[in-house]
Write a protein that holds these residues in place. Structure first.
Motif, PDB file in Angstrom:
ATOM      1  N   ASN A   1       0.843  -1.204   0.000  1.00  0.00           N
ATOM      2  CA  ASN A   1       0.000   0.000   0.000  1.00  0.00           C
ATOM      3  C   ASN A   1       0.878   1.254   0.000  1.00  0.00           C
ATOM      4  O   ASN A   1       1.747   1.413   0.848  1.00  0.00           O
ATOM      5  CB  ASN A   1      -0.914  -0.020   1.230  1.00  0.00           C
ATOM      6  CG  ASN A   1      -1.907   1.116   1.230  1.00  0.00           C
ATOM      7  OD1 ASN A   1      -1.552   2.252   1.494  1.00  0.00           O
ATOM      8  ND2 ASN A   1      -3.153   0.795   0.935  1.00  0.00           N
ATOM      9  N   ARG A   2       0.648   2.127  -0.971  1.00  0.00           N
ATOM     10  CA  ARG A   2       1.530   3.289  -1.159  1.00  0.00           C
ATOM     11  C   ARG A   2       1.573   4.191   0.064  1.00  0.00           C
ATOM     12  O   ARG A   2       2.637   4.682   0.460  1.00  0.00           O
ATOM     13  CB  ARG A   2       1.072   4.121  -2.376  1.00  0.00           C
ATOM     14  CG  ARG A   2       1.286   3.462  -3.709  1.00  0.00           C
ATOM     15  CD  ARG A   2       2.765   3.273  -4.003  1.00  0.00           C
ATOM     16  NE  ARG A   2       3.154   1.869  -3.890  1.00  0.00           N
ATOM     17  CZ  ARG A   2       4.380   1.441  -3.944  1.00  0.00           C
ATOM     18  NH1 ARG A   2       5.372   2.289  -4.080  1.00  0.00           N
ATOM     19  NH2 ARG A   2       4.655   0.151  -3.837  1.00  0.00           N
ATOM     20  N   ARG A   3       0.438   4.443   0.664  1.00  0.00           N
ATOM     21  CA  ARG A   3       0.415   5.326   1.827  1.00  0.00           C
ATOM     22  C   ARG A   3       1.252   4.746   2.964  1.00  0.00           C
ATOM     23  O   ARG A   3       2.004   5.470   3.626  1.00  0.00           O
ATOM     24  CB  ARG A   3      -1.023   5.541   2.308  1.00  0.00           C
ATOM     25  CG  ARG A   3      -1.837   6.465   1.433  1.00  0.00           C
ATOM     26  CD  ARG A   3      -3.214   6.741   2.023  1.00  0.00           C
ATOM     27  NE  ARG A   3      -3.155   7.432   3.316  1.00  0.00           N
ATOM     28  CZ  ARG A   3      -4.227   7.906   3.945  1.00  0.00           C
ATOM     29  NH1 ARG A   3      -5.431   7.750   3.404  1.00  0.00           N
ATOM     30  NH2 ARG A   3      -4.102   8.513   5.117  1.00  0.00           N
ATOM     31  N   LEU A   4       1.121   3.455   3.167  1.00  0.00           N
ATOM     32  CA  LEU A   4       1.846   2.826   4.264  1.00  0.00           C
ATOM     33  C   LEU A   4       3.342   2.733   3.972  1.00  0.00           C
ATOM     34  O   LEU A   4       4.173   2.958   4.859  1.00  0.00           O
ATOM     35  CB  LEU A   4       1.264   1.438   4.546  1.00  0.00           C
ATOM     36  CG  LEU A   4      -0.189   1.447   5.021  1.00  0.00           C
ATOM     37  CD1 LEU A   4      -0.731   0.030   5.125  1.00  0.00           C
ATOM     38  CD2 LEU A   4      -0.327   2.164   6.356  1.00  0.00           C
TER      39      LEU A   4
ATOM     40  N   ASP B   1       5.024   4.758   2.032  1.00  0.00           N
ATOM     41  CA  ASP B   1       5.567   6.124   2.123  1.00  0.00           C
ATOM     42  C   ASP B   1       5.800   6.521   3.577  1.00  0.00           C
ATOM     43  O   ASP B   1       6.819   7.142   3.911  1.00  0.00           O
ATOM     44  CB  ASP B   1       4.621   7.122   1.450  1.00  0.00           C
ATOM     45  CG  ASP B   1       4.652   7.022  -0.073  1.00  0.00           C
ATOM     46  OD1 ASP B   1       5.583   6.386  -0.607  1.00  0.00           O
ATOM     47  OD2 ASP B   1       3.746   7.584  -0.713  1.00  0.00           O
ATOM     48  N   ALA B   2       4.853   6.181   4.434  1.00  0.00           N
ATOM     49  CA  ALA B   2       5.022   6.489   5.860  1.00  0.00           C
ATOM     50  C   ALA B   2       6.221   5.750   6.433  1.00  0.00           C
ATOM     51  O   ALA B   2       7.006   6.307   7.219  1.00  0.00           O
ATOM     52  CB  ALA B   2       3.754   6.106   6.630  1.00  0.00           C
TER      53      ALA B   2
ATOM     54  N   GLU C   1      -0.528   5.876  10.247  1.00  0.00           N
ATOM     55  CA  GLU C   1      -1.117   5.940   8.909  1.00  0.00           C
ATOM     56  C   GLU C   1      -2.291   4.977   8.789  1.00  0.00           C
ATOM     57  O   GLU C   1      -3.302   5.291   8.154  1.00  0.00           O
ATOM     58  CB  GLU C   1      -0.061   5.627   7.855  1.00  0.00           C
ATOM     59  CG  GLU C   1      -0.435   6.056   6.455  1.00  0.00           C
ATOM     60  CD  GLU C   1      -0.606   7.564   6.311  1.00  0.00           C
ATOM     61  OE1 GLU C   1      -1.392   7.988   5.435  1.00  0.00           O
ATOM     62  OE2 GLU C   1       0.032   8.325   7.071  1.00  0.00           O
TER      63      GLU C   1
ATOM     64  N   MET D   1      -6.137   6.033   7.825  1.00  0.00           N
ATOM     65  CA  MET D   1      -6.893   5.380   6.754  1.00  0.00           C
ATOM     66  C   MET D   1      -8.221   4.851   7.264  1.00  0.00           C
ATOM     67  O   MET D   1      -9.244   4.935   6.579  1.00  0.00           O
ATOM     68  CB  MET D   1      -6.038   4.270   6.147  1.00  0.00           C
ATOM     69  CG  MET D   1      -4.818   4.798   5.398  1.00  0.00           C
ATOM     70  SD  MET D   1      -3.554   3.548   5.066  1.00  0.00           S
ATOM     71  CE  MET D   1      -4.391   2.524   3.875  1.00  0.00           C
TER      72      MET D   1
END
Length: 401
Positions: A58-61, A63-64, A298, A302
């Motif tokens: 998952n991109r958000r995770l 990135d975090a 994050e 979400m």
């Protein structure tokens, strides 16, 4: 690059045989799909037993995690770090509680909850020291530590690991009368899964969880909900307990809290429960580390959008509608679950759960068996309806339905 056979042979030679994996070797993954070392793609319909609710990579995770990797990953709890307070306050708020005790794995969180309940029982409720009892349900799965297997009814998990930890009373799952009889003046907690995952995605009778909540409140006993698999969006709500409007005294969280990136778990409760701990009485070198907190924050952000709970509700209704159509056709005898989570009992004439899982793997779909004739379906919540339908088509093909 190793072939599948080479990799499996090496694993069998050099690792303890505590698992019986399906015969594939994953090399990469994205979203709801995984690719093996030979380039074949598979639809993941297990999601790491709900650890991958938000999908692979998952991109958000990521990135975090990347941003935190560049700053600091571990301090131990000997020092404060700048992500810890935010993680604890945000997770407490998500749960509607006051305090958080972070750990790493689900089993650690359950052990922490057991210690919490006993200490609360002695110091707050007034149970005589050494006499605390915790009531649990038969067919439970809370991990595999020596204490946890002491109250398991699964022979594979329990046998030949004694002597066992005392202090637990086992009652049938879903039986409020048996639970009421088991609670005594020395009972400090009732520990339950709102939905029993390893047992085959068993949903308790309507009113059971609310009855447990009422009983524990009347008897001054903690209700501890193990939401490690059932929580964080899997059933269409943030927590499975919400389906009956129940708020337990203690949430036990794990798996999806780490976003499939790092192991993160936690016990969450109010100050009058978790406030019993003093420095030196419990801890973990890695529990609440900066990297874990960054990813966990994050995950919480979400979940606050409601997007994943909504997807689990909508796609879950579709999943269960399609699975229930298989009942009575000679292939499936029962379907249970909530949201994007289902236990499917296969008619023994069509094969064991393991055999069905292997046949599905050959068609590019990954599920896992439990208790002989049952397969579990729990895809990442990011799965598309088209991919879900394709996976269901493969199941129909394997079952000849």
């Amino acid at each position: 690059m190793s072939t599948t056979a080479d990799a499996i042979r090496s694993a069998d030679a050099h690792s303890a045989h505590n698992y019986h994996p399906l015969p594939l070797v994953v090399a990469s993954a994205e979203g709801a799909w995984m690719t093996d070392v030979e380039g074949r793609r598979y639809l993941d319909m297990l999601a790491g037993y709900s650890a991958l609710n938000f999908g692979h990579g998952n991109r958000r995770l990521l990135d975090a995690a990347r941003a935190q990797l560049e700053r600091v990953t571990l301090t131990s709890r000997a020092f404060h770090h700048d992500r810890f307070a935010d993680f604890c306050s945000e997770l407490a708020a998500l749960c509607g509680k006051e305090m958080v005790l972070p750990m790493n794995t689900g089993a650690e969180a359950v052990e922490t909850a057991v210690k919490t309940a006993r200490k609360w029982g002695y110091e707050v409720k007034g149970v005589p020291d050494g006499h605390a009892k915790i009531v649990v349900a038969a067919d439970n799965f809370h991990g595999r530590t020596t204490t946890v297997v002491s109250f398991s009814t699964d022979h594979d998990a329990r046998d030949h690991f004694g002597p066992y930890t005392p202090g637990f009373e086992i009652v049938p799952y879903g039986d409020l009368t048996a639970l009421a009889h088991a609670v005594t003046e020395n009972t400090v907690a009732v520990l339950l899964e709102p939905i029993q995952g390893e047992a085959g995605v068993l949903v308790p009778p309507a009113g059971y969880l609310s009855g447990v909540r009422e009983l524990t409140r009347e008897r001054n006993v903690l209700f501890m909900a193990d939401e490690i698999q059932s929580g964080l969006g899997r059933t269409g709500r943030t927590f499975a307990c919400e389906h009956e409007g129940v708020v337990p005294d203690v949430y036990i969280l794990g798996k999806a809290l780490g976003g499939g990136v790092v192991p993160v778990s936690a016990v969450v409760a109010d100050r009058d429960v978790l406030g019993v701990f003093r420095p030196g009485q419990h801890g973990s070198t890695f529990g609440g580390n900066p990297l874990a907190c960054a990813v966990g924050l994050e995950v919480i952000a979400m979940l606050r959008t409601g997007e994943f709970q909504g997807r689990a509700t909508e796609l879950g209704e579709h999943l269960h509608r399609e699975l229930n159509l298989l009942i009575g056709g000679g292939a499936v005898t029962a379907v249970r679950g909530r949201g994007l989570w289902a236990g499917v009992d296969i008619d023994p004439s069509r094969g064991t759960g393991r055999e069905i899982s292997e046949k599905l793997m050959e068609l590019g779909v990954l599920v896992k068996d439990t208790h002989g004739s049952t397969i579990r379906i729990a895809p990442p919540l990011v799965i598309s309806k088209e991919d879900l339908d394709w996976g269901l088509d493969q199941l129909r093909s394997v079952l000849g339905a």
